[in-house]
Each structure stands twice: as structure tokens, then as C-alpha cells.
Design a protein around this motif. Structure first.
Motif, PDB file in Angstrom:
ATOM      1  N   LEU A 113      19.977  62.874  32.921  1.00 43.02           N
ATOM      2  CA  LEU A 113      19.257  64.072  32.480  1.00 43.02           C
ATOM      3  C   LEU A 113      17.849  64.001  33.050  1.00 43.02           C
ATOM      4  O   LEU A 113      17.023  63.202  32.599  1.00 43.02           O
ATOM      5  CB  LEU A 113      19.237  64.129  30.955  1.00 43.02           C
ATOM      6  N   ASN A 114      17.595  64.809  34.070  1.00 44.00           N
ATOM      7  CA  ASN A 114      16.297  64.784  34.746  1.00 44.00           C
ATOM      8  C   ASN A 114      15.373  65.830  34.139  1.00 44.00           C
ATOM      9  O   ASN A 114      15.666  67.025  34.167  1.00 44.00           O
ATOM     10  CB  ASN A 114      16.473  65.030  36.243  1.00 44.00           C
ATOM     11  N   ILE A 115      14.245  65.390  33.608  1.00 44.18           N
ATOM     12  CA  ILE A 115      13.315  66.242  32.874  1.00 44.18           C
ATOM     13  C   ILE A 115      12.105  66.602  33.744  1.00 44.18           C
ATOM     14  O   ILE A 115      11.546  65.749  34.422  1.00 44.18           O
ATOM     15  CB  ILE A 115      12.825  65.534  31.598  1.00 44.18           C
ATOM     16  N   THR A 116      11.720  67.878  33.705  1.00 47.08           N
ATOM     17  CA  THR A 116      10.445  68.308  34.283  1.00 47.08           C
ATOM     18  C   THR A 116       9.581  68.830  33.138  1.00 47.08           C
ATOM     19  O   THR A 116       9.927  69.811  32.481  1.00 47.08           O
ATOM     20  CB  THR A 116      10.636  69.421  35.320  1.00 47.08           C
ATOM     21  N   GLU A 117       8.501  68.143  32.857  1.00 50.48           N
ATOM     22  CA  GLU A 117       7.656  68.504  31.721  1.00 50.48           C
ATOM     23  C   GLU A 117       6.613  69.557  32.111  1.00 50.48           C
ATOM     24  O   GLU A 117       6.233  69.676  33.274  1.00 50.48           O
ATOM     25  CB  GLU A 117       6.947  67.269  31.174  1.00 50.48           C
ATOM     26  N   VAL A 118       6.160  70.297  31.100  1.00 51.18           N
ATOM     27  CA  VAL A 118       5.027  71.195  31.286  1.00 51.18           C
ATOM     28  C   VAL A 118       3.796  70.320  31.534  1.00 51.18           C
ATOM     29  O   VAL A 118       3.607  69.285  30.866  1.00 51.18           O
ATOM     30  CB  VAL A 118       4.805  72.073  30.039  1.00 51.18           C
ATOM     31  N   ASN A 119       2.980  70.694  32.494  1.00 50.64           N
ATOM     32  CA  ASN A 119       1.815  69.877  32.832  1.00 50.64           C
ATOM     33  C   ASN A 119       0.890  69.715  31.629  1.00 50.64           C
ATOM     34  O   ASN A 119       0.578  70.681  30.931  1.00 50.64           O
ATOM     35  CB  ASN A 119       1.030  70.515  33.980  1.00 50.64           C
ATOM     36  N   HIS A 120       0.452  68.484  31.389  1.00 52.24           N
ATOM     37  CA  HIS A 120      -0.555  68.273  30.357  1.00 52.24           C
ATOM     38  C   HIS A 120      -1.924  68.386  31.018  1.00 52.24           C
ATOM     39  O   HIS A 120      -2.109  68.019  32.184  1.00 52.24           O
ATOM     40  CB  HIS A 120      -0.366  66.907  29.687  1.00 52.24           C
ATOM     41  N   VAL A 121      -2.882  68.930  30.277  1.00 51.15           N
ATOM     42  CA  VAL A 121      -4.201  69.190  30.862  1.00 51.15           C
ATOM     43  C   VAL A 121      -5.303  68.389  30.195  1.00 51.15           C
ATOM     44  O   VAL A 121      -6.459  68.418  30.644  1.00 51.15           O
ATOM     45  CB  VAL A 121      -4.544  70.698  30.790  1.00 51.15           C
ATOM     46  N   GLY A 122      -4.963  67.686  29.138  1.00 52.48           N
ATOM     47  CA  GLY A 122      -5.986  66.918  28.447  1.00 52.48           C
ATOM     48  C   GLY A 122      -5.424  66.235  27.226  1.00 52.48           C
ATOM     49  O   GLY A 122      -4.206  66.207  27.000  1.00 52.48           O
ATOM     50  N   PHE A 123      -6.345  65.686  26.420  1.00 51.03           N
ATOM     51  CA  PHE A 123      -5.977  65.023  25.176  1.00 51.03           C
ATOM     52  C   PHE A 123      -6.880  65.521  24.057  1.00 51.03           C
ATOM     53  O   PHE A 123      -8.031  65.907  24.289  1.00 51.03           O
ATOM     54  CB  PHE A 123      -6.126  63.501  25.299  1.00 51.03           C
ATOM     55  N   VAL A 124      -6.359  65.522  22.835  1.00 49.90           N
ATOM     56  CA  VAL A 124      -7.151  65.896  21.667  1.00 49.90           C
ATOM     57  C   VAL A 124      -7.033  64.785  20.635  1.00 49.90           C
ATOM     58  O   VAL A 124      -6.017  64.083  20.566  1.00 49.90           O
ATOM     59  CB  VAL A 124      -6.698  67.238  21.056  1.00 49.90           C
TER      60      VAL A 124
END
Length: 265
Positions: A113-124
Motif C-alpha cells: 500500500l503506497n501512500i502519498t501524504e498531503v504536504n506538511h507545512v509546519g508544526f504547532v
């Protein structure tokens, strides 16, 4: 007159019989091979040999493998040929952190199962923990892999209202990664005149004073501004109606103003 060699029909019969026998043997071997091949396929399909023994999840940096597997209708022990690839893909992609998922059969008994994640832009930071935030404003607070927490994205601090946090995330998503990686921290600094005001701490030691509105467009000038500065000169880069640099310890904002503009309120 030359004497020609003549082969009688009686002499040719043994040779013809041998050739026919060889052809018959080859044909038999061919049919037997097909027969045993089909038998092997049937045995494989009807036996535990075709049951899934391994499920591999690849491409996931933030979403934990356990969370992905909990979402899909598939488990070890299922027949590999009964897996509905499209249904599994849609189930995995229902996670807001997953952009798409592709399912591949790796014979004899592995599903990948190959996953493409939504880009993360930072951390909170929340409740003394740090969580990644995606470009769509979604904060991943559950089942996040701890080894994915690295310093390649800015920390967003002080965003106590979700609407402004979401707007900031969307602006960061539009910002080229080459510029986004220059940012260490982004602090929300609202005041009575401007609820969108932010202050950025850069990895090179400078500060950036700006607003959330049109941040991606305005921040694009940052590399060109700092490239014109002396290496030991640090200060505040104002990105508002115009853009200018104010050195730390200068008499006022007008010193270092490159275009005569003032910062946006």
C-alpha cells in the motif's frame, strides 16, 4: 553415365516413424506442461498459499502504519485475489492527511500500500506536544510517527484562533519549499489594527515583520533582499505594501528603507 543414389520407401519408413514419434512426444510434453501449470494455479488459488502474509505500507512519513491498516478492509489471512484494490485505495485516502493511496499485489502473498501524504507545512505546539500541520490546515494530533518530527518546517506559535492558523497554513502551502525551509518560527502577533500580523524568526538570524494576507507572494522577495546584505548585518525585513530592511539597533524604521515605503498595518 553417373549412378544416382535412390532411397527406397522401405528405407524411409523408419525415419518417418521416428520424426512422427518425436513430434507426438513434444506435443504430449506441451499439453502436460499446460495441464500441470493450470493445476498449480488452481491449487495456489484454493490453498493458503494465496493468503496474504505481509502487508507493506510505504510512503508514509506522518501517518502511522497502524492507522492506515485500521482504515482499510484488508488483513493478513485474506485471499490476495479477493482484495478490492479500488475500495482499499479509497478507504486509505479518506484520511485527511493522505492525498492518495495505490494498492499493488506482490506475488505470491504480499500486498503493498503506497501512500502519498498531503504536504506538511509546519508544526504547532499543543498541550506540551508538537504536531505537524498540513497545507489544508489540518493538524495531525493522532497516530503520528515520532521519528517524522524533524526541523525542516517552521514552528507556528501563538495561533489561538483556528481560522488564522488555517489561513497561515494555506499561505505556507503556496510558498516554495526553498523559502519555507528558511523559516524557523512564525508567531501570530495580532493587534487592534491588524489581526493578521505575524513575526517570523529566520534560520539566518533575521526577523520578518509581515501579515498573513498575501504572505506567500510578499515573502517571495526575502531571498533577494538578504542577498544584498553584508553577511554580518542582521535585522528586520519588513514585507508590507513595500519591502525594506531595518538593521538591529538602527535609529528607526526609515534607516535602511530601500524604496521609501512603510510597513503594512
Amino acid at each position: 553415365m553417373e549412378k544416382k543414389n535412390v532411397v527406397s520407401i522401405e528405407d524411409r519408413i523408419p525415419t518417418l516413424k521416428q520424426e512422427r514419434k518425436k513430434k507426438a512426444n513434444r506435443r504430449l510434453i506441451f499439453y502436460l506442461s499446460i495441464f500441470f501449470f493450470l493445476i498449480s494455479i488452481i491449487v495456489y488459488l484454493q490453498s493458503p498459499l494465496s493468503d496474504i502474509r505481509t502487508i507493506k505500507v510505504t510512503g508514509n512519513a506522518f501517518v502511522a502504519e497502524e492507522q492506515v491498516l485500521d482504515q482499510v478492509d484488508m488483513a493478513e489471512g485474506d485471499n490476495i485475489w479477493t482484495v478490492d484494490k479500488e475500495a482499499v485505495s479509497q478507504a486509505a485516502a479518506s484520511n485527511p492527511a493522505i492525498k492518495k493511496a495505490e494498492v499493488h499485489r506482490r506475488l505470491p502473498w504480499t500486498i503493498e500500500l503506497n501512500i502519498t501524504e498531503v504536504n506538511h507545512v509546519g508544526f504547532v505546539s499543543r498541550d506540551d506536544n508538537v504536531y505537524p500541520i498540513l497545507g489544508n490546515g489540518k493538524v495531525l494530533t493522532e497516530h503520528v510517527q515520532s521519528d517524522s518530527m524533524n526541523g525542516n518546517a517552521p514552528l507556528l506559535a501563538g495561533f489561538s484562533e483556528e481560522a488564522y492558523l488555517k489561513d497561515m497554513a494555506e499561505q505556507l502551502s503556496s510558498l516554495p519549499e526553498s523559502i519555507r525551509s528558511l523559516i524557523s518560527e512564525i508567531h501570530w502577533k495580532p493587534n487592534d489594527g491588524n489581526k493578521h500580523k505575524i513575526l517570523l524568526y529566520m534560520n539566518d538570524g533575521n526577523l520578518v515583520d509581515g501579515t498573513i494576507r498575501h504572505f506567500a507572494d510578499k515573502m517571495s522577495v526575502y531571498p533577494s533582499i538578504v542577498s544584498q546584505l553584508e553577511p554580518d548585518k542582521k535585522g528586520i525585513v519588513h514585507i508590507g505594501v513595500g519591502a525594506y530592511f531595518e538593521e538591529f539597533g538602527s535609529a528607526g524604521e526609515d534607516s535602511g528603507n530601500t524604496d521609501g515605503t512603510t510597513n503594512e498595518n
